[in-house]
Design an enzyme around this catalytic site. Structure first.
Site, PDB file in Angstrom:
ATOM      1  N   HIS A  90      41.642  29.250  34.193  1.00 26.87           N
ATOM      2  CA  HIS A  90      41.582  30.030  32.906  1.00 26.87           C
ATOM      3  C   HIS A  90      42.234  29.190  31.859  1.00 26.87           C
ATOM      4  O   HIS A  90      42.513  29.528  30.512  1.00 26.87           O
ATOM      5  CB  HIS A  90      42.322  31.365  33.113  1.00 26.87           C
ATOM      6  CG  HIS A  90      43.782  31.269  33.201  1.00 26.87           C
ATOM      7  ND1 HIS A  90      44.489  31.513  34.276  1.00 26.87           N
ATOM      8  CD2 HIS A  90      44.794  31.353  32.098  1.00 26.87           C
ATOM      9  CE1 HIS A  90      45.779  31.470  34.383  1.00 26.87           C
ATOM     10  NE2 HIS A  90      45.931  31.309  32.869  1.00 26.87           N
ATOM     11  N   ASP A 120      40.396  30.906  40.573  1.00 27.73           N
ATOM     12  CA  ASP A 120      41.205  30.452  39.202  1.00 27.73           C
ATOM     13  C   ASP A 120      41.972  29.207  39.255  1.00 27.73           C
ATOM     14  O   ASP A 120      43.026  29.081  39.001  1.00 27.73           O
ATOM     15  CB  ASP A 120      42.181  31.489  38.676  1.00 27.73           C
ATOM     16  CG  ASP A 120      42.774  31.598  37.319  1.00 27.73           C
ATOM     17  OD1 ASP A 120      42.080  30.835  36.771  1.00 27.73           O
ATOM     18  OD2 ASP A 120      43.751  31.893  36.864  1.00 27.73           O
ATOM     19  N   GLY A 215      51.597  29.899  28.643  1.00 31.51           N
ATOM     20  CA  GLY A 215      51.941  28.259  28.731  1.00 31.51           C
ATOM     21  C   GLY A 215      52.271  27.846  30.115  1.00 31.51           C
ATOM     22  O   GLY A 215      52.261  26.493  30.210  1.00 31.51           O
ATOM     23  N   ASN A 216      52.997  28.620  30.844  1.00 28.50           N
ATOM     24  CA  ASN A 216      53.298  28.234  32.112  1.00 28.50           C
ATOM     25  C   ASN A 216      52.195  28.200  33.134  1.00 28.50           C
ATOM     26  O   ASN A 216      52.046  27.784  34.266  1.00 28.50           O
ATOM     27  CB  ASN A 216      54.364  29.187  32.848  1.00 28.50           C
ATOM     28  CG  ASN A 216      55.785  28.866  32.497  1.00 28.50           C
ATOM     29  OD1 ASN A 216      56.287  29.392  31.329  1.00 28.50           O
ATOM     30  ND2 ASN A 216      56.330  27.697  32.998  1.00 28.50           N
ATOM     31  N   SER A 217      51.115  29.012  33.007  1.00 30.46           N
ATOM     32  CA  SER A 217      49.955  29.062  33.545  1.00 30.46           C
ATOM     33  C   SER A 217      49.362  27.552  34.089  1.00 30.46           C
ATOM     34  O   SER A 217      49.085  26.660  33.320  1.00 30.46           O
ATOM     35  CB  SER A 217      48.523  29.612  32.834  1.00 30.46           C
ATOM     36  OG  SER A 217      48.872  30.914  32.544  1.00 30.46           O
ATOM     37  N   GLY A 267      26.796  38.935  51.181  1.00 31.59           N
ATOM     38  CA  GLY A 267      26.477  40.385  50.203  1.00 31.59           C
ATOM     39  C   GLY A 267      27.061  41.575  50.748  1.00 31.59           C
ATOM     40  O   GLY A 267      26.427  42.572  50.595  1.00 31.59           O
ATOM     41  N   VAL A 268      28.414  41.497  51.367  1.00 35.58           N
ATOM     42  CA  VAL A 268      29.143  42.661  51.834  1.00 35.58           C
ATOM     43  C   VAL A 268      30.350  42.959  51.080  1.00 35.58           C
ATOM     44  O   VAL A 268      30.840  41.871  50.744  1.00 35.58           O
ATOM     45  CB  VAL A 268      28.940  42.891  53.219  1.00 35.58           C
ATOM     46  CG1 VAL A 268      27.705  42.937  53.687  1.00 35.58           C
ATOM     47  CG2 VAL A 268      30.140  41.551  53.966  1.00 35.58           C
TER      48      VAL A 268
END
Length: 701
Positions: A90, A120, A215-217, A267-268
């Site tokens: 992100h 992420d 900003g720490n992300s 697909g489960v």
């Protein structure tokens, strides 16, 4: 670590005892424990801190049928001598340009190696060539997050709020945090980074209370051995969540080797059995239509007992991410035996895995048509119950654009499948067709679009137009009185004690210096009642321009006789009319799409409003995209550009000549001299002259 915790408790106890008697000598054990703790934290900090980077991102998003640039910041950690930087997806999402600030404050460009929305995580690579002869960079060690325990001390590092680097200290609160919703708390909630993009299904976060701010992300979570044990992702209200380093290590390696993380999918969706009454297995909560599991005969309500040759039991939500990861790690196309129970009967089947399908497709905007669009993926097609993933989906349209003015107009959610009776297979095909049409000479007047809306096949015609930046039409010279006025309505006239016979007019708010009006007896505060015997009385704010309209019917050079009310008496004041002056709205303008900078010429009214004399020359900035070349160089709307690369800018023509020379020379750095308020500033703009390749026009999500 436990010894350290006991030491801290002892330190706090001893310190508390010592504080009861301020005259008592300090216990040397307390001082030594404090020093040991400081030394341990400092040593761990110094092993990672030099590898911490601040990431400045120039991103492109698509909204209201247009491409919009933006700026954002995040944090990351150098994890390799080759300059690989580990951070959050992100942070890099929609990014087109990345600049990393190293611990020694040097700025280095970076390129995107790969992104993994499902965890992420993302990896950048520094352009080490920019560092010159010494291309060595400090890098941190990824530790074993499986060794992290509740109560361990950890440090969160990053650049909060785009400020200088910081370190915060806390303890681990939970090592297997998942987010479970519902009344029974059994279902693991599907998190979304943005609409339609899921994340976190493979993650059991390390929860801690080391302070995390925006900003720490992407910054590291560090243990007191100086190892990175997590990548900080979420934070607030004293709670932080980090992606475990063991998961981050695997994802980073895959991104570096393949540019993506190859995963399998059947697909489960699963549900833990804690409150189901079952004693073993895991409940199959749902099955995607036409998925590998559906083709293998699996149905919702089945209880999976074995995956491959290994037994499966997931009693609690925390046990689901490892199960999903096991499936994802199977090679694509693998035949995986399944043992399951249905209505008390144990059955066997074999599922053939498929490659994990991306949630979202390629996005782009098409300026001449006024639309933003997204390529379809199999996941999107399943969610929308489409027969296949061919075509592109309109995500938004720009108001007043050809797409908006079409009859019927195109709307968000429409799926275009044909253009001029040619099929649109995917985003690449759509881009190619769009370019051919808009590069044609002449551009076609009409384009036939076939699209689906809510299952209905519809047709429309759009009339594309090129986005030419034309100067606004200049009004023919007419008569003008060199004053600014405001309408005086009945209530204000009463407050000013005007007579009932003249309940209003136009109050002079400024007499422009250097005009014929300034040579007359008109003064600020005069209320103009009429011109040449015609009474002018505004009845509302809609009549603000009545006086100017009356004056414009007169001749340039004509002497008007103005009836004026001044401090209790009515006067007749003659004033010579002159030709109208160019207004800011009529001023000539220029838009440079490379620098993403719009300017216009300086008008008489600009000089008057800013108290500029005739010696101050240049062009006024009307718009500078914050993430464009000019905006990144610090140029703002309202700046007066006076010099570009040592060439003086006195008007729009000299500005255009200077910019043409800059584009011809393509220097690494362009110096703009601007006047901002009462101060002159030197703004250093660093253009990126590298041509954009065709495959960089879009971005896979």
């Amino acid at each position: 670590m436990r010894n350290l915790c006991l030491s801290l408790v002892l330190t706090m106890s001893l310190a508390g005892c010592a504080s009861t008697n301020s005259d008592a000598p300090a216990d040397p054990r307390v001082a030594q424990l404090r020093q040991d703790m400081r030394s341990m934290i400092g040593t761990a900090r110094d092993r990672v801190y030099p590898a911490l980077v601040n990431i400045n991102v120039v991103s492109v998003r698509y909204y209201a049928g247009s491409e919009t640039k933006g700026r954002s910041v995040g944090s990351g950690t150098i994890i390799s001598p080759k300059g690989y930087v580990l951070t959050n997806y992100h942070v890099t999402a929609d990014g087109k340009k990345f600049t990393c600030t190293l611990s020694d404050r040097r700025q280095v460009s970076a390129t995107l190696v790969g992104e993994d929305p499902l965890t992420d995580l993302a990896v950048l690579q520094l352009d080490l060539a920019e560092l010159g002869d010494d291309q060595r960079v400090p890098y941190a060690e990824l530790g074993d997050s499986a060794q992290v325990q509740v109560g361990d001390y950890v440090m969160a590092m990053g650049s909060p709020l785009s400020l200088s680097r910081s370190v915060t200290l806390g303890i681990v609160s939970n090592t297997q945090r998942v987010f479970a919703g519902g009344l029974d708390g059994g279902d693991v909630q599907e998190m979304e980074l943005e609409p339609g993009q899921s994340t976190g299904m493979f993650t059991r976060w390390v929860q801690h209370d080391a302070l995390i701010n925006p900003g720490n992300s992407g910054g590291p979570l560090v243990n007191l051995a100086g190892q990175v044990v997590g990548v900080n992702e979420l934070g607030g209200a004293g709670i932080g969540y980090a992606i475990p380093s063991n998961l981050a290590r695997e994802v980073a390696a895959a991104l570096i080797d393949h540019g993506e993380v190859p995963r399998s999918w059947i697909g489960v969706a699963f549900k833990p059995i804690e409150r189901t009454g079952l004693q073993e297995g895991v409940l199959i909560n749902s099955v995607v239509e036409h998925s590998p599991a559906a083709q293998a005969g699996i149905e919702p309500g089945d209880v999976l007992l074995e995956l491959g040759v290994e037994p499966v039991t997931a009693r609690f939500p925390e046990q689901l991410p490892p199960l999903l990861e096991r499936i994802a790690e199977e090679p694509v196309g693998s035949r995986v035996p399944l043992l399951y129970r249905r209505e008390g009967q144990v059955q066997r089947t074999t599922v053939v895995t498929e490659k994990y399908r991306p949630d979202r497709g390629v996005r782009n905007s098409f300026r001449a048509w006024g639309v933003s669009a997204m390529g379809l993926t199999q996941t999107m097609a399943l969610r929308m119950r489409l027969k296949d993933a061919t075509g592109v989906m309109i995500t938004s349209t720009r108001r007043g654009s050809p797409a908006d003015l079409a009859e019927p107009s195109l709307q968000g959610g429409d799926i275009i499948h044909r253009i001029n009776d040619l099929p649109v297979e995917d985003m690449a095909g759509f881009i190619e067709m769009y370019r051919k049409l808009m590069d044609a000479d002449p551009v076609p007047e009409r384009v036939l679009i076939a699209y689906d809306r809510g299952g209905e096949n519809q047709l429309t015609i759009i009339k594309p137009k090129k986005d030419d930046d034309l100067d606004p039409p200049v009004e023919l010279p007419k008569a003008w009185l060199g004053v600014a006025t405001q309408p005086v309505l009945r209530d204000l006239a009463k407050e000013l004690q005007m007579p009932e016979a003249t309940p209003g007019g136009y109050r002079v708010t400024r007499v422009y210096p250097g005009t014929r009006a300034a040579d007359s007896d008109l003064k600020v505060g005069d209320i103009i009642l009429g011109v040449d015997g015609d009474r002018l009385m505004p009845r509302g704010m809609q009549d603000t321009g009545m006086l100017n309209l009356r004056i414009r019917r007169m001749d340039i050079g004509q002497t008007g006789k103005f009836a004026v009310w001044r401090t209790g008496q009515t006067l007749e004041i003659p004033a010579v009319l002159e030709r109208t002056r160019t207004t800011p709205a009529e001023a000539r303008k220029d838009t440079n799409k490379d620098f993403e900078l719009s300017v216009r010429e300086v008008t008489f009214f600009d000089r008057d409003a800013r108290r500029w004399d005739g010696s101050i020359k240049g062009v006024l900035v009307t718009e500078a995209d914050a993430a464009g070349w000019a905006g990144l160089g610090g140029i703002r709307a309202g700046d007066l550009i006076q010099k570009i690369a040592r060439q003086s800018v006195t008007d729009l023509d000299s500005y255009r000549a200077a910019m043409e020379q800059v584009e011809k020379d393509q220097p690494e750095r362009v110096v703009f001299v601007v006047l901002r308020g009462v101060r002159t500033g030197f703004q250093y703009v660093e253009p990126d002259w590298k041509p954009v390749a065709a495959d960089e026009m879009t971005k896979e999500e």
